[in-house]
Structure formats: structure tokens, C-alpha cells
Scaffold this active site. Structure first.
Site, short mmCIF file in Angstrom:
data_model
loop_
_atom_site.label_atom_id
_atom_site.label_comp_id
_atom_site.label_asym_id
_atom_site.label_seq_id
_atom_site.Cartn_x
_atom_site.Cartn_y
_atom_site.Cartn_z
CB CYS A 142 -5.84 -3.40 3.38
SG CYS A 142 -4.53 -4.48 2.82
CB CYS A 185 -5.46 -4.92 -0.29
SG CYS A 185 -5.31 -5.58 1.34
CG ASP A 186 -7.61 -1.52 -1.23
OD1 ASP A 186 -7.74 -2.51 -1.97
OD2 ASP A 186 -8.30 -1.33 -0.22
#
Ligand code: NDP
Length: 324
Positions: free
Chosen positions: A141, A144-145
Site C-alpha cells: 500500500c 499508507c506506507d
């Protein structure tokens, strides 16, 4: 904390909805507006849409963050009276005409109907090093990261919209992005491919298969093979695997649900499964286009069909509106 949370395990629900993405939350809005006692159980809010940086194809919004859109769905579901439970569903068993839904914290929840809307699971690359370094440089992701890789060199694997989105997003954060595409062309949309092409620090490598991920405690590199056999290695600190999704439905085997070859849940036009009382909606079903707006529509259909199932031949009540 959401406005309505589950208060009493002994309660019986008219419907338990598994999943809180566009399909599940739209279903919740419709079932609660029909005064069905509704519980949504999910590990998170929004599913895949919440992991999308910028949604530009959901009608009504020129551009909106995926998480913000998901939160709007949830606020609306809460307002209409749906309860939320943030846990994993581990099993569903038939109990006469009803169902018992078991969760990761050993709750046993009784319900008259179930709507399965838990979406898909990211596909693994299945190469050496992937499992060992997941969460330590291997991620599924970018939204997200991504910010953890500021100024670093990273690889994005895949050739669809997710990979193009991730490569474009990471070009603004990372020092250098390598986009590894196994075929000689993208599967994703032209407009996204153009954005990647325009980014100065993205190198696209077509016909390139990832063969391994290197690193002791964290990702340090990646090995690849180009069609024709030429092998190579990249020194990188992060790898974003964006190669599509798979249906994880094995845990439902006991229900005898009809599945497609790809293990998606087979539904009728009105979102019924072959098991009376169980409905399904969104990406986990066999629908061709896995898009948020379609999932929302499918969630609506599943909700209305569940309502019809509970009503039997009685006339349908109009929508219920919460008192001001
Ligand atoms: P897709 O299934 O569309 O694409 C998967 C990509 O990964 C393909 O290029 C495929 O290659 C590649 N791939 C699969 N397995 C491997 C492997 N083992 N090694 C290397 N590459 C592999 O998935 P997406 O997640 O990209 O998209 C899913 C859906 O979500 C689509 O409908 C998409 O349009 C939508 N979406 C829309 C967005 C938007 O509108 N902005 C953003 C993100 C997703 P090959 O082509 O060779 O099979």
C-alpha cells in the site's frame, strides 16, 4: 469512535454486513433506513478505497481522499442507526434459517441475514524474501506506507492502475522510482500512464519479472530478469507490490456458497447467493468492474434484496428516516 457501537452480544440482528467498504457501508445505509437492525463488522473502514490517495471518479466529488470518502460513508451509516464492530469475522454457521457469525474476539452474533462485502486481498508476488521482509520494506500500500520512503530509492511492481497510481504518488516522495512491468505494456489507463511518463524520477522497466527480494533485516535490493534471460539487481530500500487482488473465500467453505473459478462469490442480478439469507456485494463477487461506485450500487441492491427476503410476500415499507 463511531457514534453507534455494538453494546450487547445477546442481541439478534436482522442483518450482519461483513466489510465496511463502499459496498458494505452503502448496504448499511439502506438496511438501517428500512429499520432493519444492522451490524457492520470489519477490520477497518473503507477497504481498498481508504488506501487510495485521490479518488477522481466517484460522482459528486471532483477529487476526494479515499479515506475521507470512506469516513463519509461511515458517518452516514452511523446516522441512520447502523452499529459498527471493528473485528475480524472468522466464521459463519447456519443455525436453522438463521446464522451465527463468529469474530476474532470469540463473539457469537445471531442474525437473520448476512451481506458479504469484504472485498479482495492484495496478491502476493511469491518470490524469495517477500514473506520475510513484509513490513520491513515490502509493502502492499503506497498510500499508507509511502511517506516512510522519503528520499529513498524504491520499486513498484505491476502494470495496472494501482501500480501506476503508486508510481506517480511515490515520484513525489522518493528519490528514484523503478516501475517493473512484467509485460511489454501497461494494463492501466492512458491518463495514469502519461502521469508516470511525465514524472522525471520514474524509470519504467517493461518485460521485467521480479525474481527475489534481498535484505537481512530490511529490504536492501531486488533481483530481476528481463525477457530473454538478462538478469540484474537494483539497490533499493522499499518495494511496493501492486499486482492486483485475490478473493479469499475459503473460510466460507462450510456454507456451500457457489464460487467462480477465481473463488469470487457467485450472485444473481439482485445480489442473492445460492444460500437463502446470504447476499453478497462488491469486489468479492463476480462483477466485472471493480470500482467503488459500482460496489456502492451493488451494496444498495443487496440491502434491498435482504429486506425483501425478510418481508416475504408482505408489502414493502417505505424508507424510514431518522427523527431530527
Ligand atoms: P489489475 O488486475 O488491473 O492489474 C494487475 C497488474 O499486476 C497487471 O499489470 C498484471 O500484469 C500485474 N501482475 C499480476 N501478477 C503479477 C506478478 N506475479 N508479477 C508481476 N506483475 C503481476 O489490478 P490493479 O490493482 O492495478 O487494479 C484493480 C482494479 O482497481 C482495476 O479495475 C483498476 O482499474 C482499479 N483501480 C482504479 C484506480 C483509479 O481509477 N485511479 C486506482 C487503482 C485501482 P499483466 O497485465 O501481465 O497480467
Amino acid at each position: 469512535m463511531p457514534e453507534h457501537t455494538m453494546s450487547n452480544d445477546k442481541k439478534e440482528y436482522d442483518v450482519v454486513i461483513v466489510g465496511a467498504g463502499p459496498a458494505g457501508l452503502t448496504a448499511a445505509i439502506y438496511t438501517s433506513r428500512r429499520a432493519m437492525k444492522t451490524l457492520v463488522i470489519s477490520k477497518d473502514v473503507g477497504g481498498q478505497i481508504a488506501l487510495t490517495d485521490d479518488v477522481e471518479n466517484y460522482p459528486g466529488f471532483n477529487s476526494i481522499g479515499g479515506l475521507e470518502l470512506a469516513q463519509k460513508f461511515m458517518e452516514q451509516a452511523n446516522k441512520t442507526g447502523a452499529e459498527m464492530l471493528f473485528e475480524e469475522v472468522c466464521g459463519i454457521n447456519q443455525d436453522g434459517k438463521e446464522f451465527i457469525v463468529s469474530t476474532s474476539s470469540n463473539r457469537q452474533i445471531k442474525t437473520k441475514t448476512v451481506i458479504l462485502a469484504f472485498g479482495l486481498t492484495p496478491r502476493n508476488l511469491d518470490v524469495p524474501g517477500e514473506k520475510e521482509l513484509t513490513g520491513r520494506g515490502v509493502t502492499y500500500c503506497a498510500t499508507c506506507d509511502g511517506p516512510l520512503y522519503k528520499g529513498k530509492d524504491v520499486v513498484v511492481v505491476g502494470g495496472g492502475n494501482s501500480a501506476l497510481d503508486a508510481a506517480e504518488y511515490m515520484s513525489k516522495i522518493a528519490n528514484q522510482v523503478y516501475l517493473l512491468v512484467r509485460k511489454d505494456k501497461f494494463r492501466g489507463e492512458q491518463v495514469l500512464a502519461q502521469q508516470v511518463h511525465d514524472a522525471k524520477n520514474v524509470t519504467v522497466m517493461f518485460n521485467t519479472a521480479t525474481t527475489g527480494i534481498l535484505g537481512k533485516d530490511r529490504v536492501e535490493g531486488l533481483t530481476y530478469e528481463i525477457d530473454g534471460g538478462k538478469k540484474g539487481e537494483l539497490k533499493i530500500q522499499g518495494i511496493f507490490i501492486e499486482i492486483g487482488h485475490v478473493a479469499t473465500t475459503k473460510w466460507l467453505d462450510n456454507l456451500g456458497l457457489e464460487l467462480t473459478e477465481r473463488k469470487e462469490i457467485k450472485i444473481t442480478e439482485d445480489c442473492e447467493t445460492n444460500v437463502p439469507g446470504i447476499f453478497a456485494a462488491g469486489d468479492i463477487t463476480q462483477i466485472t468492474y471493480k470500482q467503488a461506485v459500482i460496489s456502492a450500487g451493488e451494496g444498495c441492491k443487496a440491502a434491498l434484496q435482504a429486506y425483501r427476503y425478510l418481508q416475504g410476500d408482505k408489502p414493502l415499507l417505505p424508507d424510514w428516516t431518522p427523527k431530527k
